[in-house]
Design an enzyme around this catalytic site. Sequence first.
Site, short mmCIF file in Angstrom:
data_model
loop_
_atom_site.label_atom_id
_atom_site.label_comp_id
_atom_site.label_asym_id
_atom_site.label_seq_id
_atom_site.Cartn_x
_atom_site.Cartn_y
_atom_site.Cartn_z
N TYR A 145 0.89 -1.14 0.14
CA TYR A 145 0.08 0.03 0.10
C TYR A 145 0.89 0.95 -0.11
O TYR A 145 1.87 1.21 0.67
CB TYR A 145 -0.82 0.08 1.03
CG TYR A 145 -1.73 1.24 1.36
CD1 TYR A 145 -2.66 1.53 0.61
CD2 TYR A 145 -1.31 2.20 2.52
CE1 TYR A 145 -3.55 2.72 0.77
CE2 TYR A 145 -2.14 3.17 2.61
CZ TYR A 145 -3.27 3.70 1.77
OH TYR A 145 -3.86 4.73 1.88
N ASP A 240 9.16 2.73 -0.32
CA ASP A 240 8.29 3.39 0.54
C ASP A 240 8.30 3.00 1.78
O ASP A 240 7.84 1.84 2.28
CB ASP A 240 6.81 3.17 -0.21
CG ASP A 240 5.64 3.78 0.62
OD1 ASP A 240 5.94 4.76 1.51
OD2 ASP A 240 4.54 3.50 0.41
N LYS A 268 4.45 9.03 8.76
CA LYS A 268 4.00 8.13 10.35
C LYS A 268 5.22 8.92 11.29
O LYS A 268 5.01 9.97 11.68
CB LYS A 268 4.20 6.77 10.16
CG LYS A 268 2.84 6.54 9.12
CD LYS A 268 2.50 5.12 9.16
CE LYS A 268 0.95 4.82 8.55
NZ LYS A 268 1.30 4.18 7.16
C1 LIG Z 1 0.56 4.93 5.67
C2 LIG Z 1 1.39 4.66 4.49
C3 LIG Z 1 1.28 5.37 3.48
C4 LIG Z 1 0.14 6.61 3.20
O1 LIG Z 1 0.52 7.71 4.33
P1 LIG Z 1 -0.77 8.77 4.66
O2 LIG Z 1 -0.07 9.69 5.70
O3 LIG Z 1 -1.51 7.94 5.54
O4 LIG Z 1 -1.10 9.36 3.62
C5 LIG Z 1 1.83 5.18 2.41
N1 LIG Z 1 2.70 4.27 2.12
C6 LIG Z 1 2.62 3.42 3.28
C7 LIG Z 1 4.05 2.16 3.22
C8 LIG Z 1 2.09 3.68 4.52
O5 LIG Z 1 2.16 2.59 5.45
#
Ligand SMILES: *Cc1c(COP(=O)(O)O)cnc(C)c1O
Length: 430
Positions: A145, A240, A268
Site C-alpha cells: 500500500y 516506500d 508516520k
Molecule cells: C501509511 C502509509 C502510506 C500513506 O501515508 P498517509 O500519511 O496515510 O497518507 C503510504 N505508504 C505506506 C507504506 C504507508 O504505510
Amino acid sequence: MIKRAKSQALFNEAKELFPGGVNSPVRAFKSVYGPPLFIKNGNGSKFYDEDDNEYLDFCCSWGPLIHGHNAHFIKNAVIETMSNGMSFGTPTRHGNELGKLIISNHRYIDKIRFVSSGTEAVMSAIRLARGYTGKDKIIKFNGCYHGHVDSLLVNAGSGLATFGVSSSAGIPESFAKETLVLDLNDLAGFEETLKNYGTQIACVIIEPIPANNGLLIQDTNYLVWLRKLCDDYNVLLIFDEVISGFRVGFEGAAGHYTIQPDLLTFGKIIGGGFPVGAFGGRQDIMAHVSPDGPVYQAGTLSANPVAMTAGQASLEKCLELGFYESLHEKAAYLVNNMNEYFEEQGYEIHMNHIGSIFWIAFSDERIITSDQIEASKMEYFKKLHSFLLDHNIYLGPSGYEVGFVSAAHTYADLDFAIEVLQKGTNQIMS
Ligand SMILES: *Cc1c(COP(=O)(O)O)cnc(C)c1O
C-alpha cells in the site's frame, strides 16, 4: 461487558457528518465489532475512550507513536515552538534542524523535501521519478500500500505482468494503465516485465517491509536482486518507508537490508504524531525538484515549524544509544511468548515481527505474498479483536493491519497482553 455508550452516541452523530462516520475508512470498524472507540486522551502505552475505559494500545496511531502517547519530550518541545506562532509560510530553523538530523544519520539520503502526509510523499516521489527518467510507467506489487495516490490504487489484471485495473472508483483507466502490478517474490515475472517494458518504466515502488496487508517479510536476496535489475534496466527503485522508516532502525528498511534505493518516502514516525511526510534520496535526482529543477512540488503547510519540532524531538530520542535494541527486544518477547503458546496448544496461529512491527497470522506457514492470506480466517481476528477490547487491549480494527510495540510499553504491559491474548485465542479456537 465494557460500556461504550458515549462512543456509540458520538459515532451516531459522526455518521451524519462524515461518510461512514469517519475521516479515514478503516477507523469505521467495518470488519470488527463496533462501535469505533472515540478516544479522548492517551498516556504512554495506554489510551482512554469517552466512556473512561482504559486500553493498552498496540495500534499507536497506525505507527507514528514510537514513543507512546503524549511523550513529554515531544509535547514540551511542541509547546515551546508553538508559543511563537503556528505557521509562517517561510523557511524556519526547525525545518533545517530536522533535515540535518535525518540527512546526517541516514546513509541513503543526500537531500530531502518535507510534505504533509505519506500519500503526498509517494505522489511526489513518483512524479519525480517520471520527471527524472522521462518515462511514464511504474511497477507496484500486490500486497503493498502506498497511500491513496491515483496511479497506485490499482490491482493486477488477469495473468502475468498485466497493466493495472483501478481498485477505486474515480480513477481513469488511462491512469491505471500506466501501472504494472506484480506479485512479491516473483523473480521471473519481474525480470520478464523489465525485459518487455523496461524502456517505458520510470520506477519500481515497493514497501521493502510490506506492512499494510499483513506483515509480508521478504527475503533479503529478493530485494538485493530487485535493486540489481532496476540498475540493469535504468529504472529507479523507490522504497516506500512510510511505515518502516525510523521504525526498524533509524535508517529503516534500507539500513536493515543495506540496500541503496534511488528515492525513499516517509510519513508516520517522521512527524512525531503530527502530519509530516517526506521524500528524499540521491542528490542528482533530487536536483530535479522545483525550484532547482522542472518537477513541480509545493505545500502551504510543508515543514510547518510545530510539526518539524515534534519530528525532531521524536527522532532525537530514537538516536539515543540502545533505543532500537531495547524496543526490538520487547517485541521479540511478546511474539516469542505467544508463538510458544500457539505451538503448545497446537493452534494454527503464529505471530511474526521485524523490529517492533508485529502481525498475527491465522496460519502456521511463513506468509510472504498477499494471496497466502485466507480471507475466511479473518473471522478469527474479528472475534479476537472483540475479546481484546473487552479485556482492555486495542489492536487496529482489521486482521490485515500490523501492530506496533512502542518504547512506552513495559514488560508488565507485555505480560498482561500475553495473558489476555492466550485467553482470547483459547476462546476463539474452542
Ligand atoms: C501509511 C502509509 C502510506 C500513506 O501515508 P498517509 O500519511 O496515510 O497518507 C503510504 N505508504 C505506506 C507504506 C504507508 O504505510
